[in-house]
Design a protein around this motif. Structure first.
Motif, PDB file in Angstrom:
ATOM      1  N   TYR A  15     -11.826  -3.318  -1.100  1.00  0.00           N
ATOM      2  CA  TYR A  15     -12.642  -3.019  -2.570  1.00  0.00           C
ATOM      3  C   TYR A  15     -12.350  -1.049  -2.835  1.00  0.00           C
ATOM      4  CZ  TYR A  15     -16.948  -1.604  -5.790  1.00  0.00           C
ATOM      5  OH  TYR A  15     -17.255  -0.640  -7.405  1.00  0.00           O
ATOM      6  N   ILE A  16     -12.445  -0.274  -1.818  1.00  0.00           N
ATOM      7  CA  ILE A  16     -12.495   0.800  -2.217  1.00  0.00           C
ATOM      8  C   ILE A  16     -10.917   0.781  -2.859  1.00  0.00           C
ATOM      9  CG2 ILE A  16     -11.808   3.511  -1.085  1.00  0.00           C
ATOM     10  CD1 ILE A  16     -14.392   2.650   0.652  1.00  0.00           C
ATOM     11  N   ASP A  17      -9.601   0.211  -1.738  1.00  0.00           N
ATOM     12  CA  ASP A  17      -7.930   0.220  -2.345  1.00  0.00           C
ATOM     13  C   ASP A  17      -8.667  -0.194  -3.710  1.00  0.00           C
ATOM     14  OD1 ASP A  17      -5.719   0.953  -1.095  1.00  0.00           O
ATOM     15  OD2 ASP A  17      -5.330  -1.078  -1.435  1.00  0.00           O
ATOM     16  N   PHE A  18      -8.968  -1.212  -4.118  1.00  0.00           N
ATOM     17  CA  PHE A  18      -8.811  -1.719  -5.084  1.00  0.00           C
ATOM     18  C   PHE A  18      -9.274  -1.163  -6.092  1.00  0.00           C
ATOM     19  CE2 PHE A  18     -10.176  -5.165  -9.088  1.00  0.00           C
ATOM     20  CZ  PHE A  18      -9.102  -5.322  -8.785  1.00  0.00           C
ATOM     21  N   CYS A  19     -10.066  -0.514  -6.645  1.00  0.00           N
ATOM     22  CA  CYS A  19     -10.886   0.701  -7.435  1.00  0.00           C
ATOM     23  C   CYS A  19      -9.879   1.792  -7.428  1.00  0.00           C
ATOM     24  CB  CYS A  19     -12.227   1.140  -6.507  1.00  0.00           C
ATOM     25  SG  CYS A  19     -13.806   0.078  -7.254  1.00  0.00           S
ATOM     26  N   LEU A  20      -9.681   1.942  -5.915  1.00  0.00           N
ATOM     27  CA  LEU A  20      -8.312   3.079  -6.468  1.00  0.00           C
ATOM     28  C   LEU A  20      -7.585   2.660  -7.361  1.00  0.00           C
ATOM     29  CD1 LEU A  20      -8.723   5.156  -2.900  1.00  0.00           C
ATOM     30  CD2 LEU A  20      -9.348   6.032  -5.402  1.00  0.00           C
ATOM     31  N   LEU A  21      -6.497   1.547  -7.091  1.00  0.00           N
ATOM     32  CA  LEU A  21      -5.837   1.299  -7.449  1.00  0.00           C
ATOM     33  C   LEU A  21      -5.812   1.173  -8.971  1.00  0.00           C
ATOM     34  CD1 LEU A  21      -2.723   0.237  -7.680  1.00  0.00           C
ATOM     35  CD2 LEU A  21      -3.956  -2.364  -6.819  1.00  0.00           C
ATOM     36  N   PHE A  22      -6.756   0.164  -9.169  1.00  0.00           N
ATOM     37  CA  PHE A  22      -6.787  -0.828 -10.675  1.00  0.00           C
ATOM     38  C   PHE A  22      -7.188   0.790 -11.870  1.00  0.00           C
ATOM     39  CE2 PHE A  22      -5.991  -3.910  -8.752  1.00  0.00           C
ATOM     40  CZ  PHE A  22      -4.700  -4.444  -9.325  1.00  0.00           C
ATOM     41  N   LYS A  23      -8.927   1.332 -10.939  1.00  0.00           N
ATOM     42  CA  LYS A  23      -9.396   2.167 -12.221  1.00  0.00           C
ATOM     43  C   LYS A  23      -8.855   3.115 -11.940  1.00  0.00           C
ATOM     44  CE  LYS A  23     -13.426  -1.041 -11.655  1.00  0.00           C
ATOM     45  NZ  LYS A  23     -15.185  -0.753 -10.798  1.00  0.00           N
ATOM     46  N   GLY A  24      -8.433   3.938 -11.090  1.00  0.00           N
ATOM     47  CA  GLY A  24      -7.729   5.831 -10.365  1.00  0.00           C
ATOM     48  C   GLY A  24      -9.210   6.212 -10.113  1.00  0.00           C
ATOM     49  N   SER A  25     -10.398   5.409  -9.856  1.00  0.00           N
ATOM     50  CA  SER A  25     -11.653   6.360  -8.900  1.00  0.00           C
ATOM     51  C   SER A  25     -12.437   5.409  -8.689  1.00  0.00           C
ATOM     52  CB  SER A  25     -12.265   7.891  -9.913  1.00  0.00           C
ATOM     53  OG  SER A  25     -12.040   6.587 -10.720  1.00  0.00           O
ATOM     54  N   ILE A  26     -13.224   5.774  -8.047  1.00  0.00           N
ATOM     55  CA  ILE A  26     -14.260   5.039  -7.359  1.00  0.00           C
ATOM     56  C   ILE A  26     -15.205   5.957  -6.583  1.00  0.00           C
ATOM     57  CG2 ILE A  26     -13.490   5.080  -4.594  1.00  0.00           C
ATOM     58  CD1 ILE A  26     -15.042   2.394  -4.266  1.00  0.00           C
ATOM     59  N   LEU A  52      -7.336   5.820   7.698  1.00  0.00           N
ATOM     60  CA  LEU A  52      -6.417   5.405   7.706  1.00  0.00           C
ATOM     61  C   LEU A  52      -5.164   5.115   6.361  1.00  0.00           C
ATOM     62  CD1 LEU A  52      -8.591   1.412   7.839  1.00  0.00           C
ATOM     63  CD2 LEU A  52      -6.769   2.935   9.671  1.00  0.00           C
ATOM     64  N   ALA A  53      -5.628   5.951   5.191  1.00  0.00           N
ATOM     65  CA  ALA A  53      -4.758   6.367   4.475  1.00  0.00           C
ATOM     66  C   ALA A  53      -5.314   7.549   3.488  1.00  0.00           C
ATOM     67  CB  ALA A  53      -4.785   5.353   3.109  1.00  0.00           C
ATOM     68  N   PRO A  54      -5.271   8.201   4.395  1.00  0.00           N
ATOM     69  CA  PRO A  54      -4.829   9.714   4.399  1.00  0.00           C
ATOM     70  C   PRO A  54      -4.070  10.232   2.749  1.00  0.00           C
ATOM     71  CG  PRO A  54      -3.418  10.494   5.689  1.00  0.00           C
ATOM     72  CD  PRO A  54      -3.694   8.856   5.709  1.00  0.00           C
ATOM     73  N   GLN A  55      -3.368   9.569   2.591  1.00  0.00           N
ATOM     74  CA  GLN A  55      -2.441  10.208   1.285  1.00  0.00           C
ATOM     75  C   GLN A  55      -3.097   9.361  -0.240  1.00  0.00           C
ATOM     76  OE1 GLN A  55      -1.451   7.936   3.301  1.00  0.00           O
ATOM     77  NE2 GLN A  55      -0.801   6.579   2.196  1.00  0.00           N
ATOM     78  N   ASN A  56      -4.283   8.109  -0.079  1.00  0.00           N
ATOM     79  CA  ASN A  56      -4.591   7.732  -1.604  1.00  0.00           C
ATOM     80  C   ASN A  56      -5.523   8.170  -2.055  1.00  0.00           C
ATOM     81  OD1 ASN A  56      -2.320   6.151  -0.538  1.00  0.00           O
ATOM     82  ND2 ASN A  56      -4.227   4.601   0.433  1.00  0.00           N
ATOM     83  N   THR A  69      -4.262   9.836  -6.103  1.00  0.00           N
ATOM     84  CA  THR A  69      -3.516  10.744  -5.518  1.00  0.00           C
ATOM     85  C   THR A  69      -2.387  10.510  -6.311  1.00  0.00           C
ATOM     86  OG1 THR A  69      -3.069  10.465  -3.304  1.00  0.00           O
ATOM     87  CG2 THR A  69      -4.965  11.267  -3.215  1.00  0.00           C
ATOM     88  N   SER A  70      -0.876  11.629  -6.769  1.00  0.00           N
ATOM     89  CA  SER A  70       0.382  11.094  -6.220  1.00  0.00           C
ATOM     90  C   SER A  70       0.921  10.239  -5.634  1.00  0.00           C
ATOM     91  CB  SER A  70       0.882  11.814  -7.577  1.00  0.00           C
ATOM     92  OG  SER A  70       0.225  13.399  -6.516  1.00  0.00           O
ATOM     93  N   GLU A  71       0.301  10.096  -4.475  1.00  0.00           N
ATOM     94  CA  GLU A  71       1.321   9.990  -3.717  1.00  0.00           C
ATOM     95  C   GLU A  71       0.500   8.648  -2.665  1.00  0.00           C
ATOM     96  OE1 GLU A  71       0.092  12.892  -3.073  1.00  0.00           O
ATOM     97  OE2 GLU A  71       1.609  13.911  -3.983  1.00  0.00           O
ATOM     98  N   PHE A  72      -0.626   8.260  -3.837  1.00  0.00           N
ATOM     99  CA  PHE A  72      -1.607   6.225  -3.308  1.00  0.00           C
ATOM    100  C   PHE A  72      -0.472   5.308  -2.993  1.00  0.00           C
ATOM    101  CE2 PHE A  72      -2.961   2.440  -5.002  1.00  0.00           C
ATOM    102  CZ  PHE A  72      -4.029   2.586  -3.538  1.00  0.00           C
TER     103      PHE A  72
END
Length: 293
Positions: A15-26, A52-56, A69-72
């Motif tokens: 869910y965190i991953d989904f929100c960051l990908l499609f909404k850009g924030s959470i 698990l994904a510090p650059q995201n 982030t830009s490195e997401f």
């Protein structure tokens, strides 16, 4: 490490991953409300995601919000087609990324599925009132850069497109998602570029559909298929979407119901409702008659 986690925790991370990908924030509170977990449990999930994904993601102290982030790079594999369907129905659980239930139901094949990152950038632009710089390949002019301001993603039955203001032609148009590449978020939309200014999107028209008077021998069957009342189905549809619906349902749009063939089971009884509506070249039989303008 993901394989060793409990299913419920993987779902929260997805869910965190989904929100960051499609909404850009959470917000942290988004996770807490969605899964009804405590503050400490929510914090642990975000800390684990960062491990698990510090650059995201990065945390904005003032807004108390995590941003992409830009490195997401997505931690999970999100299926583009399933994600589009969920976004269309306001579902943002990311559940398909960790193993959704599959039922033995088949559907007709659709055209190519859009790239997941093109979809994500487009959704971010819509949710955050942003414009996009894209490379678009059209049938009429080939490939070239465009600036568009998207406001809605649409499934027309065969493919997905985005409804947007096109700064090149200064008009609202439909852009097929699979023809878009090299997407970049740019500035905010300007006056006259939002959905409220899209007159054909805001205008609703009523279509009166009846069993085809010449091609259907037993109209009662069609009445049952479409839940008609007294042999009539009235549908209110956005003017911008009318052509797609008429094509998808193979509605005969000729004035005298003259299209022949078993595929034409419906006839548009009130053809004049299409007055002052564009994108009707795809409506079966419409362009073969004198315009209803």
């Amino acid at each position: 490490m993901l394989e060793k986690l409990a299913f419920s925790q993987k779902q929260r991370l997805a869910y965190i991953d989904f929100c960051l990908l499609f909404k850009g924030s959470i917000y942290r509170q988004d996770l807490i409300k969605r899964f009804e977990v405590g503050l400490s449990a929510g914090s642990r999930d975000f800390n684990l995601y960062k491990e698990l994904a510090p650059q995201n993601l990065e945390y904005d102290v003032k807004q108390k919000r995590y941003f992409q982030t830009s490195e997401f790079k997505p931690l999970f594999d999100h299926d583009a087609k399933r994600s589009l369907i969920k976004l269309a129905n306001d579902i943002s659980d990311g559940f398909d990324a960790i193993g959704d239930l599959h039922f033995p139901v088949e559907a007709p094949s659709s055209l190519n599925v859009p790239d997941i990152f093109i979809v994500a950038r487009t959704v971010q632009a819509i949710l955050n009132d942003r414009a996009l710089e894209i490379n678009y390949t059209s049938l009429s002019s080939g490939s070239g850069k465009r600036e568009i301001v998207p406001h809605s993603i649409v499934d027309n039955g065969m493919r997905w497109h985005v409804r947007a203001f096109d700064r090149k032609t200064e008009s609202f148009r439909d852009f097929v998602l699979t023809r878009i590449s090299n997407v970049k978020l740019i500035g905010n939309y300007e006056f006259g570029e939002d959905s409220n200014s899209d007159t054909e999107w805001q205008r609703a028209i009523s279509l009166q559909l009846v069993p085809h008077p010449n091609n259907v021998k037993f109209p009662k069957a069609i009445e049952m298929d479409y839940a008609m009342k007294n042999g009539l189905l009235t549908i209110d549809v956005r003017a911008a979407m009318a052509g797609y619906l008429l094509r998808r349902w193979n509605v005969d749009c000729t004035e005298e119901a003259t299209l022949n063939g078993p595929e034409y089971q419906l006839w548009l009884r009130n053809r004049t409702s299409l007055m002052n509506t564009s994108n009707l070249a795809i409506a079966p039989g419409y362009e073969n008659n004198s315009p209803a303008r």
